[in-house]
Scaffold this active site. Sequence first.
Site, PDB file in Angstrom:
ATOM      1  N   LYS A  43       0.845  -1.210   0.000  1.00  0.00           N
ATOM      2  CA  LYS A  43       0.000   0.000   0.000  1.00  0.00           C
ATOM      3  C   LYS A  43       0.871   1.247   0.000  1.00  0.00           C
ATOM      4  O   LYS A  43       0.587   2.212  -0.711  1.00  0.00           O
ATOM      5  CB  LYS A  43      -0.894  -0.021   1.251  1.00  0.00           C
ATOM      6  CG  LYS A  43      -1.526   1.312   1.597  1.00  0.00           C
ATOM      7  CD  LYS A  43      -2.446   1.212   2.796  1.00  0.00           C
ATOM      8  CE  LYS A  43      -1.819   1.483   4.139  1.00  0.00           C
ATOM      9  NZ  LYS A  43      -1.385   2.862   4.396  1.00  0.00           N
ATOM     10  N   ASN A  44       1.930   1.199   0.815  1.00  0.00           N
ATOM     11  CA  ASN A  44       2.719   2.420   1.000  1.00  0.00           C
ATOM     12  C   ASN A  44       3.739   2.663  -0.115  1.00  0.00           C
ATOM     13  O   ASN A  44       4.497   3.627  -0.040  1.00  0.00           O
ATOM     14  CB  ASN A  44       3.371   2.412   2.391  1.00  0.00           C
ATOM     15  CG  ASN A  44       2.305   2.541   3.484  1.00  0.00           C
ATOM     16  OD1 ASN A  44       1.154   2.880   3.191  1.00  0.00           O
ATOM     17  ND2 ASN A  44       2.667   2.263   4.717  1.00  0.00           N
ATOM     18  N   ARG A 117      -4.060   9.980   3.173  1.00  0.00           N
ATOM     19  CA  ARG A 117      -3.071  11.060   3.317  1.00  0.00           C
ATOM     20  C   ARG A 117      -2.338  11.311   2.002  1.00  0.00           C
ATOM     21  O   ARG A 117      -1.438  12.140   1.933  1.00  0.00           O
ATOM     22  CB  ARG A 117      -2.049  10.684   4.393  1.00  0.00           C
ATOM     23  CG  ARG A 117      -2.687  10.534   5.760  1.00  0.00           C
ATOM     24  CD  ARG A 117      -1.656  10.467   6.843  1.00  0.00           C
ATOM     25  NE  ARG A 117      -0.850  11.654   6.943  1.00  0.00           N
ATOM     26  CZ  ARG A 117      -1.252  12.800   7.451  1.00  0.00           C
ATOM     27  NH1 ARG A 117      -2.481  12.937   7.889  1.00  0.00           N
ATOM     28  NH2 ARG A 117      -0.441  13.836   7.505  1.00  0.00           N
ATOM     29  N   CYS A 141      -4.990   7.343   9.319  1.00  0.00           N
ATOM     30  CA  CYS A 141      -5.312   6.818  10.644  1.00  0.00           C
ATOM     31  C   CYS A 141      -5.052   7.861  11.722  1.00  0.00           C
ATOM     32  O   CYS A 141      -4.082   8.607  11.645  1.00  0.00           O
ATOM     33  CB  CYS A 141      -4.468   5.578  10.917  1.00  0.00           C
ATOM     34  SG  CYS A 141      -4.978   4.174   9.923  1.00  0.00           S
ATOM     35  N   ASP A 330       4.186   0.147  12.242  1.00  0.00           N
ATOM     36  CA  ASP A 330       2.999  -0.575  11.760  1.00  0.00           C
ATOM     37  C   ASP A 330       2.978  -2.033  12.216  1.00  0.00           C
ATOM     38  O   ASP A 330       1.950  -2.689  12.144  1.00  0.00           O
ATOM     39  CB  ASP A 330       2.969  -0.548  10.228  1.00  0.00           C
ATOM     40  CG  ASP A 330       3.067   0.854   9.701  1.00  0.00           C
ATOM     41  OD1 ASP A 330       2.035   1.525   9.620  1.00  0.00           O
ATOM     42  OD2 ASP A 330       4.196   1.303   9.412  1.00  0.00           O
ATOM     43  N   VAL A 352       7.512   6.449  17.061  1.00  0.00           N
ATOM     44  CA  VAL A 352       7.249   7.145  15.788  1.00  0.00           C
ATOM     45  C   VAL A 352       6.011   8.043  15.881  1.00  0.00           C
ATOM     46  O   VAL A 352       6.040   9.203  15.462  1.00  0.00           O
ATOM     47  CB  VAL A 352       7.118   6.137  14.620  1.00  0.00           C
ATOM     48  CG1 VAL A 352       6.832   6.867  13.308  1.00  0.00           C
ATOM     49  CG2 VAL A 352       8.393   5.302  14.494  1.00  0.00           C
TER      50      VAL A 352
END
Length: 458
Positions: A43-44, A117, A141, A330, A352
């Site tokens: 996804k990222n 985002r 999120c 994550d 983080v």
Amino acid sequence: MKTLVGDAQPARTPDEGTLPQPETMRIRGGRPLRGRVEVKGAKNLVTKAMVAALLGETTSTLKDVPDISDVQVVRSLLKVHGVDVRDGDEDGTLHLDPSGAVSAHFEEIDAHAGASRIPILFCGPLLHLLGEAYIPDLGGCRIGDRPINFHMDALRAFGATVEKSYEGIRLSAADGLHGADIRLPYPSVGATEQVLLTAVRAKGVTELRNAAIEPEIMDLIAVLQKMGAIIAYEPNRVILIEGVDSLRGYEHRAIFDRNEAASWAAAALATDGEIFVGGAKQQEMLTFLNVVRKVGGDFDVREDGILFRRDGDLRAVTVETDVHPGFMTDWQQPLIVALTQAHGRSVVHETVYENRLGFTDALNKMGADIVVHPHGLEGGTRRVPRRELEQAAVINGPTPLHGADVVVPDLRGGYSYVIAALAAEGESTVRNIGIIRRGYEKLFAKLKDLGADFDIVG
Ligand code: EPU
């Protein structure tokens, strides 16, 4: 109406962007998950590579794109900007033709931005293409304040003018953008991507210091290099980008989703099952695999994926989240579910984000013994420097989990509730499950394949 102060994003009303989705799962737990799941592209990376297609003069082809709602959001944002996005013949292939790119209005962007985002990463490409860009209220999120000051400072350094209004942020660059010397205060993933996507077409050289170097960033660099960009990665988090006049489309197979792979690994450990994660690779998960071994898990790296299971009883561990090559933030949420079944006192330091342990309340409701220290914990041997915003969770285990009624708070937290419910005795109701679709493809089908017992109840 939205107001903006400094470079912070306005606070959202509690349900905005995380509107309850129409799915609730009723899960009957207490049995191990066993079988095979496949993970597709990250996804990222995928969402950023889709934005990069805007920079090319010809069509780009991206492979292994997962069917998740964050991809749908970027797809519709690209369409709003005149990019023709079509599915290819092979499952998970997208063709992106930017030749008709146009400017879009705040309202249109806002309407398509969803809970993502990614809209902020459209800035550089749109400034090059059209001389202007808009940033609507951003989603994502709710795991911390998630400011965008690094992004705005970088865009200003490239020569963009930033104007704030109640609608959002308008950027312009009538005279084009130029290379810049930028030092990020923290190796932010998004801000590094912002700089890359902007610098590749800016006039002159950009030096980025304290850059994020996550594997997904390296894969984005590979995409941009295929497009004609000149990007050098130097030691100590320095990236040098020589701007070029034009870029072409790319053909690229996305790097696998490390976060999904780690999530299934945690599910195998939490439920005492055995899951083969097809598509997972060792190199990008070295840090995670070390923790799996320390916690008493076993893994078998094969050519086409990695098999995860327990190797006897789970043991307590101490973990500090960090930027790459550290333990990803994550990964900690699904891992904590497994740690509720580990013998002893585990500690997870979240360094983080400032609000990524709130999801543990629901685990306690299910019988876990987790205490969150909102300002972190002193003591112990640290590898990651202490950060002001950090928190810590102390997990005492093993504690039997039992069914409960819980509401999904965010993507990774939501997935964690599902595996906690699967590990728990009795029936759980997990509400607001739609959020999980942002990052997990075919979740229900994969769970069924692994032998999970659940219904979708509306
Ligand atoms: N930060 C600032 N100012 C900025 C940007 C970031 O202070 O302008 C701070 C953040 O508040 C945070 C830290 O820097 O404390 C790191 O944030 P970063 O910018 O690296 O995160 P991001 O780019 O917003 C991406 C992933 C996240 C992942 C983080 C860290 C995407 C779309 N999101 O977020 O993924 O946790 O990097 O690896 O790529 C997820 O997949 O569930 C997820 C949340």
